[in-house]
Scaffold this motif. Structure first.
Motif, PDB file in Angstrom:
ATOM      1  N   GLY A 105       9.621  31.411  31.815  1.00 47.26           N
ATOM      2  CA  GLY A 105       9.691  32.373  30.714  1.00 47.26           C
ATOM      3  C   GLY A 105       8.936  31.892  29.491  1.00 47.26           C
ATOM      4  N   ALA A 106       8.978  30.561  29.259  1.00 44.82           N
ATOM      5  CA  ALA A 106       8.227  29.987  28.137  1.00 44.82           C
ATOM      6  C   ALA A 106       6.721  30.150  28.358  1.00 44.82           C
ATOM      7  N   VAL A 107       6.290  29.972  29.593  1.00 45.72           N
ATOM      8  CA  VAL A 107       4.875  30.166  29.911  1.00 45.72           C
ATOM      9  C   VAL A 107       4.481  31.621  29.670  1.00 45.72           C
ATOM     10  N   CYS A 108       5.376  32.550  29.995  1.00 40.26           N
ATOM     11  CA  CYS A 108       5.096  33.972  29.764  1.00 40.26           C
ATOM     12  C   CYS A 108       4.857  34.251  28.286  1.00 40.26           C
ATOM     13  N   CYS A 109       5.538  33.484  27.410  1.00 41.20           N
ATOM     14  CA  CYS A 109       5.337  33.672  25.969  1.00 41.20           C
ATOM     15  C   CYS A 109       3.879  33.453  25.580  1.00 41.20           C
ATOM     16  N   LYS A 110       3.185  32.611  26.333  1.00 40.74           N
ATOM     17  CA  LYS A 110       1.764  32.342  26.046  1.00 40.74           C
ATOM     18  C   LYS A 110       0.934  33.616  26.132  1.00 40.74           C
ATOM     19  N   PHE A 111       1.441  34.599  26.878  1.00 38.89           N
ATOM     20  CA  PHE A 111       0.671  35.817  27.108  1.00 38.89           C
ATOM     21  C   PHE A 111       1.327  37.038  26.477  1.00 38.89           C
ATOM     22  N   SER A 112       2.230  36.816  25.536  1.00 38.76           N
ATOM     23  CA  SER A 112       2.780  37.948  24.782  1.00 38.76           C
ATOM     24  C   SER A 112       1.695  38.506  23.877  1.00 38.76           C
ATOM     25  N   PRO A 113       1.786  39.772  23.480  1.00 38.98           N
ATOM     26  CA  PRO A 113       0.758  40.341  22.595  1.00 38.98           C
ATOM     27  C   PRO A 113       0.548  39.523  21.324  1.00 38.98           C
ATOM     28  N   SER A 114       1.637  39.041  20.729  1.00 33.67           N
ATOM     29  CA  SER A 114       1.475  38.282  19.479  1.00 33.67           C
ATOM     30  C   SER A 114       0.783  36.944  19.726  1.00 33.67           C
TER      31      SER A 114
END
Length: 568
Positions: A249-258
């Motif tokens: 889930g932390a890795v997914c944060c790398k690809f959030s729009p912000s």
């Protein structure tokens, strides 16, 4: 836009039997097409330099790779035309392509251990010592750092890089909906990834050791490194048994729009923006957010980085002076090399056709009343019989209907060209000399004309025949000045031509336009207008580049009105 129809007229059979091998004719034909493709790729750099788009650096790396491959094919074709003269052509290419790739590529973070680091081991001088700035005092020395190398290993273990970059290359921060859609696809891709069982087990063991007191963990997601690191995500109330899922889930944060907005605004590639995860005991309340960073993208960072690479890629260093011959040692960019291949290919094909000579076929040197000299190939019917006795001709010898119309606009006296004379001009600057890199292929109802005027390229083709539908094709690519000025000139040309019924496609400093059908009288009127447009752009380029599109189109319409009231 489609290819020009030049080679449906300038066929192999138009050359004297035995004067040119078929393989060389084919190479010349393909050089024309391949160079146009290269110009269309080069235009992307000016498009990006305009600052209206903010894209992922992987798009620029991929673009440069495509361009170097395309130019390699162009160099192969040039070498096929004359293997002896161009035997060192690949040396020119190898040097320029190497520097171009080196300026846009980057070294990825190593995917090698250590993947984990305990906070007590992260002391002053340690590469990850900066993470202590994000560790709350209540955590003391209890904490764990998941290093950027583990993300890199995840990408390699699942062979994600090609698929990640394919999505990242679609990004443009001016399109919020696009960013959201790409983000969703990137996150979905990451969620499907996995680590080897031994690494998952190691993560869970470390998490259990860390959670022994409170039973739950707090997870901070940090993008970047050192003082530039930014908190982009946070998870609270994470159980040790769920820690691998939390890390994904932390890795997914790398690809959030912000987070994507943050990285693209910095002008960095995905692999240049490390992902570090900090874990410590606490977080009794379940929470999960990947949208912690707030800010506006800074296009200036991308533009600064792009500005460092364009001198080796898209900047034109040659043709700075009218009449300047192009030599291999002058090539300092890939754009220079494309121009060299096009110019040398033309010189080769005209050499096969012969020097300017008498007779109505073959090559003639057309000298105009303006500082432009055009090497003309008469396919038949393009010149009046009066030209038969001369190797050097004038506009008065032109019988080709489309060529006459275009030249009529080009030499119209409402645009005053510099006087082509030796010595010093009245204002103390050396007058430009005629340029010899322009050529035309003429028939009575057909014209293809390429004008290389200093750092600007103009191509016009027309067929006007009662028996078949007529058309006009036009291309231009501007050099010199700054990228904004080059793009502004293209925007003005677009406004002018669309008002005349042309279908126009443009990007950066490159434009293509087509008008099909219509009566001959309207086609000829368009050709006169194109000739006048080229003259205006070439002579008053600096003035034109200072105008907005609507203002420039209005100024040109006024010029057209003046020209109609003051014919030759």
């Amino acid at each position: 836009m489609g290819d020009f129809g030049l080679f449906s007229h300038w066929t192999f059979e138009t050359f004297a039997p035995g004067s040119i091998p078929r393989v060389k004719y084919n190479a010349f034909r393909d050089i024309q097409r391949q160079s146009a493709f290269c110009f269309s790729l080069l235009a992307y750099y000016d498009d990006l330099l305009a600052g209206d788009r903010v894209v992922d650096w992987s798009m620029i790396s991929k673009l440069t790779g495509r361009l170097t491959i395309a130019i390699r094919k162009l160099v192969d074709l040039l070498q096929a035309m004359n293997p002896v003269e161009f035997m060192d052509a690949h040396d020119w290419y190898a040097k320029l392509a190497f520097y171009a790739r080196m300026s846009t590529e980057h070294a990825p973070i190593a995917a090698t251990p250590p993947y984990l680091a305990a906070i007590p081991d992260v002391r002053s001088g340690h590469p990850l010592a900066w993470v202590r700035m994000h560790l709350p005092d209540t955590a003391g020395e209890s904490g764990l750092v998941i290093t950027p190398a583990l993300y890199q290993y995840l990408v390699e273990a699942n062979d994600l890089r090609p698929r990640l970059d394919a999505l990242l290359r679609q990004l443009d921060l001016v399109d919020d909906a696009l960013v959201e859609a790409v983000s969703e696809k990137l996150v979905s891709m990451v969620l499907s990834a996995d680590l080897p069982e031994r690494l998952r087990a190691e993560l869970e063991i470390e998490a259990m050791e860390l959670a022994r007191g409170s039973g739950l963990l707090e997870v901070l997601v940090l993008a970047g490194s050192g003082e530039d690191a930014v908190l982009i995500g946070r998870q609270g109330g994470v159980r040790a048994a769920d820690f691998f899922t939390a890390w994904i889930g932390a890795v997914c944060c790398k690809f959030s729009p912000s987070a994507l907005t943050l990285r693209l605004g910095l002008g960095l590639a995905d692999e240049e923006h490390p992902l570090t995860v900090l874990v410590y005991p606490g977080g009794k309340e379940a929470a999960n957010s990947c949208d912690l960073w707030r800010g506006d993208p800074d296009a200036g960072a991308l533009l600064r980085r792009l500005g460092q690479v364009v001198p080796r890629i898209s900047q034109l260093h040659v043709f700075r002076a009218q009449g300047e011959a192009l030599r291999p040692e002058q090539c300092r960019s890939l754009h220079d090399l494309v121009c060299l291949c096009l110019e040398r290919g033309l010189s080769q094909i005209f050499a096969f056709a012969g020097e300017p000579a008498r007779g109505l076929t073959g090559i003639k040197q057309m000298r105009l009343e303006i500082p432009v000299v055009i090497n003309a190939f008469n396919l038949g019917g393009g010149l009046f019989p009066t030209a038969a006795e001369r190797a050097v001709i004038s506009m008065e010898d032109v019988r080709s209907t489309p060529a006459w119309s275009f030249l009529l606009g080009l030499v119209n006296p409402v645009v005053t060209w510099p006087v082509p004379e030796h010595g010093e001009a009245p204002h103390g600057e050396a007058s430009p000399m005629p340029h010899y890199s322009s050529y035309a292929v003429l028939a009575q109802c057909f014209m293809h004309c390429t004008l290389r005027l200093e750092q600007n390229l103009y191509v016009v083709e027309c067929r006007c025949d009662d028996e078949v539908p007529g058309y006009i094709q036009f291309r231009c690519m501007f050099g010199g000045e700054g990228s904004r000025e080059r793009v502004r000139r293209v925007e003005i040309v677009r406004a002018v031509l669309e008002a005349e019924g042309f279908a126009v496609d443009s990007r950066g400093n490159y434009l293509t336009a087509t008008r099909s059908g219509g009566e001959d009288v309207y086609i000829q009127r368009n050709l006169v207008g194109l000739g006048l447009l080229v003259a205006w752009l070439q002579v008053r380029g600096a003035e034109v580049a200072s105008m907005e599109a609507g203002e420039g189109a209005s100024a040109f319409r006024r010029l057209v009105g003046e020209a109609r009231s003051n014919p030759l």
